[in-house]
Scaffold this active site. Structure first.
Site, mmCIF file in Angstrom:
data_model
loop_
_atom_site.group_PDB
_atom_site.id
_atom_site.type_symbol
_atom_site.label_atom_id
_atom_site.label_comp_id
_atom_site.label_asym_id
_atom_site.label_seq_id
_atom_site.Cartn_x
_atom_site.Cartn_y
_atom_site.Cartn_z
ATOM 1 N N CYS A 126 -21.997 -38.209 40.701
ATOM 2 C CA CYS A 126 -20.815 -39.076 40.856
ATOM 3 C C CYS A 126 -19.716 -38.360 41.641
ATOM 4 O O CYS A 126 -19.016 -38.977 42.452
ATOM 5 C CB CYS A 126 -20.275 -39.486 39.493
ATOM 6 S SG CYS A 126 -21.472 -40.370 38.485
HETATM 7 C C1 BEZ Z 1 -24.417 -37.511 37.712
HETATM 8 O O1 BEZ Z 1 -23.494 -38.093 38.235
HETATM 9 O O2 BEZ Z 1 -24.797 -36.432 38.103
HETATM 10 C C2 BEZ Z 1 -25.121 -38.141 36.553
HETATM 11 C C3 BEZ Z 1 -24.432 -38.932 35.664
HETATM 12 C C4 BEZ Z 1 -25.089 -39.487 34.578
HETATM 13 C C5 BEZ Z 1 -26.433 -39.213 34.397
HETATM 14 C C6 BEZ Z 1 -27.133 -38.426 35.311
HETATM 15 C C7 BEZ Z 1 -26.465 -37.880 36.392
#
Ligand code: BEZ
Length: 210
Positions: free
Chosen positions: A45
């Site tokens: 994210c």
């Molecule tokens: C991420 O943004 O890295 C992420 C967020 C939730 C679950 C898996 C990855």
């Protein structure tokens, strides 16, 4: 039932990192992208929010506003934004919606319970100036979005909104486009003065109109 192409993008009021917004009012006459991400302070994210900020001029060129939602609150978004700016070398200036009560996430069916009961998946809604949903893409949490594809979809949607054309597989701006099936052969020359090819009666191409 989730939202489908052609449905009106539901309106909502929300607190965001850019202040309170009424979504439809905030969109105004622009095109819009509303996308969800699973959680603040997560790695994929962080890169996505950063990439969106880096592409500010590309979205502006396309008269497209971007708003982002996750089920964290605005205080958390504001803290995390500092990390995004620092690590992605950018300045996040678009609204990140606080949705701790999951109002927007539920309105847009962004929580897919069989993936996670609490976090949003990576949904992308493409919204036209008429507030209708023009396209959607959904990715799991483990797959960061391809923002070149998001811009490409906007380009295709905007071209088809302006001209009776569709874009073929793997089209990128500048490539030939497909003349819409609603255009009669005898109308082609007037509508597409740059020239055309009739490969099959149903497969007719023309250079990309302006
Ligand atoms: C991420 O943004 O890295 C992420 C967020 C939730 C679950 C898996 C990855």
């Amino acid at each position: 039932m989730g939202l489908r192409i052609g449905d009106t993008a539901p309106n909502f009021q929300a607190d965001t990192t850019e202040g309170k917004i009424d979504f439809h009012e905030w969109l105004g006459d622009s095109w819009g992208i509303l996308y969800s991400h699973p959680a603040d302070f997560t790695p994929v994210c962080t890169t996505e929010i950063g990439r969106t900020a880096q592409l500010k001029d590309e979205f502006a060129k396309r008269n497209t506003k971007v708003a982002v939602v996750s089920v964290d609150d605005v205080k958390s978004h504001n803290e995390w934004k500092k990390d995004v700016n620092e690590t992605q070398n950018t300045s996040v200036e678009f609204p990140i919606i606080g949705d701790e009560d999951k109002k927007v996430a539920n309105l847009y069916d962004m929580i897919h319970e069989n993936a996670s009961e609490t976090a949003t998946v990576r949904s992308v809604f493409f919204i036209g100036p008429d507030k209708k949903i023009k396209a959607t893409i959904v990715y799991p949490a483990s797959t960061g979005r391809n923002f070149a594809e998001i811009l490409r979809v906007i380009d295709s949607l905007q071209l088809s909104a302006k001209h009776p054309v569709a874009t073929p597989a793997d089209w990128v701006p500048g490539n030939d486009v497909i003349i819409g099936l609603g255009v009669k052969d005898e109308e082609i020359e007037a509508k597409f003065p740059k020239g055309h090819k009739i490969i099959k009666p149903y497969l007719r191409t023309t250079p990309q109109p302006e």
